[in-house]
Structures are given as C-alpha cells and as structure tokens.
Design a protein around this motif. Structure first.
Motif, PDB file in Angstrom:
ATOM      1  N   VAL A   1      48.303   0.430   0.411  1.00 42.59           N
ATOM      2  CA  VAL A   1      47.341   0.896   1.411  1.00 42.59           C
ATOM      3  C   VAL A   1      46.095   1.452   0.729  1.00 42.59           C
ATOM      4  O   VAL A   1      44.957   1.133   1.109  1.00 42.59           O
ATOM      5  N   LYS A   2      46.304   2.282  -0.294  1.00 39.62           N
ATOM      6  CA  LYS A   2      45.183   2.906  -0.995  1.00 39.62           C
ATOM      7  C   LYS A   2      44.270   1.871  -1.636  1.00 39.62           C
ATOM      8  O   LYS A   2      43.042   2.015  -1.630  1.00 39.62           O
ATOM      9  N   MET A   3      44.844   0.812  -2.188  1.00 36.22           N
ATOM     10  CA  MET A   3      44.078  -0.197  -2.909  1.00 36.22           C
ATOM     11  C   MET A   3      43.616  -1.344  -2.013  1.00 36.22           C
ATOM     12  O   MET A   3      43.031  -2.322  -2.487  1.00 36.22           O
ATOM     13  N   GLY A   4      43.909  -1.258  -0.710  1.00 33.83           N
ATOM     14  CA  GLY A   4      43.481  -2.293   0.218  1.00 33.83           C
ATOM     15  C   GLY A   4      44.231  -3.602   0.059  1.00 33.83           C
ATOM     16  O   GLY A   4      43.689  -4.672   0.360  1.00 33.83           O
ATOM     17  N   ARG A   5      45.478  -3.539  -0.376  1.00 32.28           N
ATOM     18  CA  ARG A   5      46.299  -4.734  -0.565  1.00 32.28           C
ATOM     19  C   ARG A   5      47.009  -5.100   0.729  1.00 32.28           C
ATOM     20  O   ARG A   5      47.188  -4.261   1.631  1.00 32.28           O
ATOM     21  N   LYS A   6      47.435  -6.361   0.820  1.00 32.04           N
ATOM     22  CA  LYS A   6      47.968  -6.874   2.084  1.00 32.04           C
ATOM     23  C   LYS A   6      49.475  -7.138   2.074  1.00 32.04           C
ATOM     24  O   LYS A   6      50.080  -7.245   3.141  1.00 32.04           O
ATOM     25  N   LYS A   7      50.075  -7.247   0.887  1.00 33.57           N
ATOM     26  CA  LYS A   7      51.478  -7.664   0.849  1.00 33.57           C
ATOM     27  C   LYS A   7      52.239  -6.938  -0.248  1.00 33.57           C
ATOM     28  O   LYS A   7      51.696  -6.682  -1.326  1.00 33.57           O
ATOM     29  N   VAL A   8      53.491  -6.608   0.030  1.00 35.31           N
ATOM     30  CA  VAL A   8      54.395  -6.026  -0.967  1.00 35.31           C
ATOM     31  C   VAL A   8      55.621  -6.921  -1.074  1.00 35.31           C
ATOM     32  O   VAL A   8      56.236  -7.275  -0.069  1.00 35.31           O
ATOM     33  N   THR A   9      55.955  -7.288  -2.306  1.00 37.90           N
ATOM     34  CA  THR A   9      57.131  -8.124  -2.571  1.00 37.90           C
ATOM     35  C   THR A   9      58.181  -7.309  -3.306  1.00 37.90           C
ATOM     36  O   THR A   9      57.904  -6.759  -4.378  1.00 37.90           O
ATOM     37  N   ALA A  10      59.384  -7.196  -2.742  1.00 38.70           N
ATOM     38  CA  ALA A  10      60.488  -6.505  -3.397  1.00 38.70           C
ATOM     39  C   ALA A  10      61.252  -7.515  -4.246  1.00 38.70           C
ATOM     40  O   ALA A  10      61.719  -8.545  -3.743  1.00 38.70           O
ATOM     41  N   VAL A  11      61.382  -7.229  -5.531  1.00 38.08           N
ATOM     42  CA  VAL A  11      62.058  -8.122  -6.466  1.00 38.08           C
ATOM     43  C   VAL A  11      63.466  -7.591  -6.715  1.00 38.08           C
ATOM     44  O   VAL A  11      63.640  -6.404  -7.049  1.00 38.08           O
ATOM     45  N   HIS A  12      64.472  -8.446  -6.592  1.00 41.25           N
ATOM     46  CA  HIS A  12      65.858  -7.961  -6.625  1.00 41.25           C
ATOM     47  C   HIS A  12      66.805  -9.053  -7.111  1.00 41.25           C
ATOM     48  O   HIS A  12      66.403 -10.193  -7.368  1.00 41.25           O
ATOM     49  N   LYS A  13      68.084  -8.698  -7.195  1.00 39.55           N
ATOM     50  CA  LYS A  13      69.159  -9.658  -7.475  1.00 39.55           C
ATOM     51  C   LYS A  13      70.362  -9.300  -6.600  1.00 39.55           C
ATOM     52  O   LYS A  13      71.510  -9.293  -7.035  1.00 39.55           O
ATOM     53  N   ALA A  14      70.049  -9.004  -5.334  1.00 42.78           N
ATOM     54  CA  ALA A  14      71.087  -8.539  -4.413  1.00 42.78           C
ATOM     55  C   ALA A  14      72.076  -9.635  -4.036  1.00 42.78           C
ATOM     56  O   ALA A  14      73.147  -9.334  -3.499  1.00 42.78           O
ATOM     57  N   ASN A  15      71.719 -10.892  -4.327  1.00 40.20           N
ATOM     58  CA  ASN A  15      72.675 -11.955  -4.038  1.00 40.20           C
ATOM     59  C   ASN A  15      73.882 -11.896  -4.971  1.00 40.20           C
ATOM     60  O   ASN A  15      74.964 -12.397  -4.644  1.00 40.20           O
ATOM     61  N   ILE A  16      73.722 -11.269  -6.138  1.00 40.91           N
ATOM     62  CA  ILE A  16      74.827 -11.123  -7.093  1.00 40.91           C
ATOM     63  C   ILE A  16      75.280  -9.671  -7.165  1.00 40.91           C
ATOM     64  O   ILE A  16      76.464  -9.373  -7.024  1.00 40.91           O
ATOM     65  N   MET A  17      74.346  -8.750  -7.407  1.00 44.26           N
ATOM     66  CA  MET A  17      74.674  -7.320  -7.453  1.00 44.26           C
ATOM     67  C   MET A  17      74.509  -6.749  -6.054  1.00 44.26           C
ATOM     68  O   MET A  17      73.516  -6.095  -5.733  1.00 44.26           O
ATOM     69  N   LYS A  18      75.472  -7.036  -5.215  1.00 44.13           N
ATOM     70  CA  LYS A  18      75.355  -6.788  -3.786  1.00 44.13           C
ATOM     71  C   LYS A  18      75.278  -5.301  -3.443  1.00 44.13           C
ATOM     72  O   LYS A  18      74.635  -4.926  -2.460  1.00 44.13           O
ATOM     73  N   LEU A  19      75.938  -4.459  -4.223  1.00 45.81           N
ATOM     74  CA  LEU A  19      75.903  -3.029  -3.930  1.00 45.81           C
ATOM     75  C   LEU A  19      74.677  -2.362  -4.544  1.00 45.81           C
ATOM     76  O   LEU A  19      73.904  -1.695  -3.855  1.00 45.81           O
ATOM     77  N   GLY A  20      74.498  -2.520  -5.851  1.00 50.44           N
ATOM     78  CA  GLY A  20      73.393  -1.856  -6.538  1.00 50.44           C
ATOM     79  C   GLY A  20      72.034  -2.350  -6.083  1.00 50.44           C
ATOM     80  O   GLY A  20      71.227  -1.599  -5.513  1.00 50.44           O
ATOM     81  N   ASP A  21      71.760  -3.642  -6.302  1.00 48.23           N
ATOM     82  CA  ASP A  21      70.481  -4.202  -5.868  1.00 48.23           C
ATOM     83  C   ASP A  21      70.405  -4.288  -4.352  1.00 48.23           C
ATOM     84  O   ASP A  21      69.306  -4.267  -3.772  1.00 48.23           O
TER      85      ASP A  21
END
Length: 307
Positions: free
Chosen positions: A132-152
């Motif tokens: 918001v501060k930098m006037g950006r339009k999109k946030v992408t969350a990077v994860h590996k929840a398909n394998i580390m289902k609990l942690g990620d």
C-alpha cells in the motif's frame, strides 16, 4: 562490523577484522535505530554445538523480522530480462533457520522448522502495508504447502487471512518451485512477494541474478524499533577481500536508502542519480558487469558525478 570467536585460523582462511562482541553491536544498533552493514562471515563452530550464525544472532536479538529486497533493472546493465521491478519480503526469524538440529543416531540428523501464526501474520501484514505504501497492486505468497501441509500451510493460511483486510490489493499464492521457474521465465508478473525464511533467501539471490548479480541489489531488515541496511543478495564474496574488485553499487544504494529513511531524500537522490549516470556512461564497470574497473574506480566515478 564483524565479530568472531577466538580460535586458531588456517593459513588460507580470511582473517576477519575484529571490532566488538556481537552484544555490543546489538546494543549500538538498538540505541541508534539505524545501521549499515555488510554480509557477515561466520566461522564454523558446529563442532562446539553453536549452530547460529552471526547474522542469525543479530536478527534474533533485534527482532529483525522483515527483510526487504527491491530488485530492479539498472540502466545499461545487460541481462536476459528488462524492466524487472519486484519487491521480495522475507520473514527471517523462524522457519528452517531455527538452528535446532541434532544427530539422534550416527548418520541421522533431525532439523526443526518453526512456523508460528503470530510471525506469519506479522510478515503478511508487513507485506500488504508495504504494498500500500509503495503503491503496488499485487502480493504473491510463496510457499510449499502442498508438501509441508502443516508448517507452510499455517504460513499460507495466515497470508490468506491478512489478504482479506486489503481488498484493493490483488492476492495470489504460488508454490516455491513454480515461483523460481516463473521468475526466470517472466519476472514482470511479480510485484510484491512475501515468503518464509528459506524460500526468501533463495528467491532474493535468484532475483538478484536477473538484474546483474549480487553486487547491484540493496536490501534492508526491519524490526518495529530499528532498520539495518544491507546487501540484498546473501553472498560474502570472500574471494574479493583485499583485491579491490568488488562491485560497490549495492552498498552505495544501501547508503542512499539509509539517507532516505532518515529524511534526507535530496542526498539519497544525488547518490542514486550518480550511480545511474556512471552505469549509463558505461566507461567504468567492475568485472562482474563485464568491465575491468576496480572498486575504487567505480566509487570515484560516482563521487565525480554527484551534483
């Protein structure tokens, strides 16, 4: 500032400059609220049971939970892609960097990855606020929840919950291995990225390579009380020690960002404009950018262009 525990060093090792104990460095940063540092080299003390690096100790002591790296194409630096402009925000106080490892039986090592809802939500909110501060339009969350289902999975759910508070910011999620492929294929699709600790470290370095390498990308680490300005790519480049060959651009950009942070934008802009002019002229280039100029050559050229 570089600190190391006293021990005998081999002839071929780089002898780091002694400054002060890490506790004194932490107290100084906490008092002054800002700091500029390089990437710290830590001797291997794993045989003593000490698994935390100096960087980890510094981050944990000051709660430098948010690392921000702005990866942007520079003028006249030839790379595969042009127009790269993305911000990588990394949680850097937990995850795989917990230093909780042990060898239960010979040949079998267990490592604990720590993920908490509180810190996952905190870094997600930081990322959306920064967008918001930098006037950006999109946030992408990077994860590996398909394998580390609990942690990620916990990290991803935290990002999803925080995203609901920012309906004007587009939110997407991407598995880390796909993310790295997408970055080298089409980095223009990324705007702000929020990552757990290990993935952020990898993505930072990969993204730095897209715009010219470790020597041209600046970063910063934030707590609620202070900020440490440091190079964006985590590479100590010990092979350059004493040779006057390192690219100073990342460090100079860090200094400019520090000046902007303390409300001296005119001087910050002067440094950035001078760097751009030297790069555009193309006459003074360090070896990593295809030239033969030294660190001092480039620095003096930037100083000459300060107006």
């Amino acid at each position: 500032m570089i600190y190391h525990e006293p021990r005998a060093m081999a002839r071929d090792e780089v002898n780091p400059t002694l400054s002060a104990p890490i506790e004194d460095v932490v107290n100084s940063i906490a008092k002054n609220k800002i700091c500029m540092k390089g990437i710290l080299a830590t001797p291997d003390f794993s045989h003593t049971g000490e698994l935390q690096t100096l960087n980890m100790k510094l981050r944990n002591a000051l709660d430098l939970y948010a690392n921000v790296v702005h990866v942007k194409s520079l003028p006249n630096v030839k790379c595969r892609h042009t127009g790269v402009d993305c911000i990588i925000i990394r949680e850097q106080t937990e995850g795989e960097y917990s230093a909780l490892e042990h060898e239960g039986v010979p040949g079998v090592v267990e490592c604990l990855k720590i993920v908490t809802a509180a810190k996952s939500e905190r870094i997600a909110k930081f990322a959306f606020d920064y967008a918001v501060k930098m006037g950006r339009k999109k946030v992408t969350a990077v994860h590996k929840a398909n394998i580390m289902k609990l942690g990620d999975g916990l990290f991803l759910r935290s990002c999803e919950e925080i995203a609901k508070l920012y309906p004007r910011i587009q939110f997407e999620k991407m598995i880390v291995d796909n993310c790295t492929m997408q970055m080298v294929s089409d980095p223009s699709q990324f705007d702000v990225m929020v990552t757990p600790n290990l993935y952020g470290n990898i993505v930072d370095n990969l993204a730095s390579g897209l715009v010219g390498g470790a020597g041209v990308v600046a970063g910063a680490s934030y707590s609620s009380q202070c900020v440490v300005f440091e190079q964006g790519a985590r590479h100590i480049f010990s092979g350059a020690v004493g040779k006057n060959i390192a690219n100073p651009v990342a460090t100079l950009l860090c200094s400019a960002n520090l000046l902007a942070h303390v409300n001296l934008p005119v001087y910050s802009k002067m440094i950035k404009n001078a760097i751009s002019k030297v790069l555009k002229d193309g006459k003074v280039r360090t070896k990593d950018l295809g030239g033969q100029s030294t660190t001092k050559d480039f620095t003096y050229a930037v100083i000459h262009c300060l107006t």
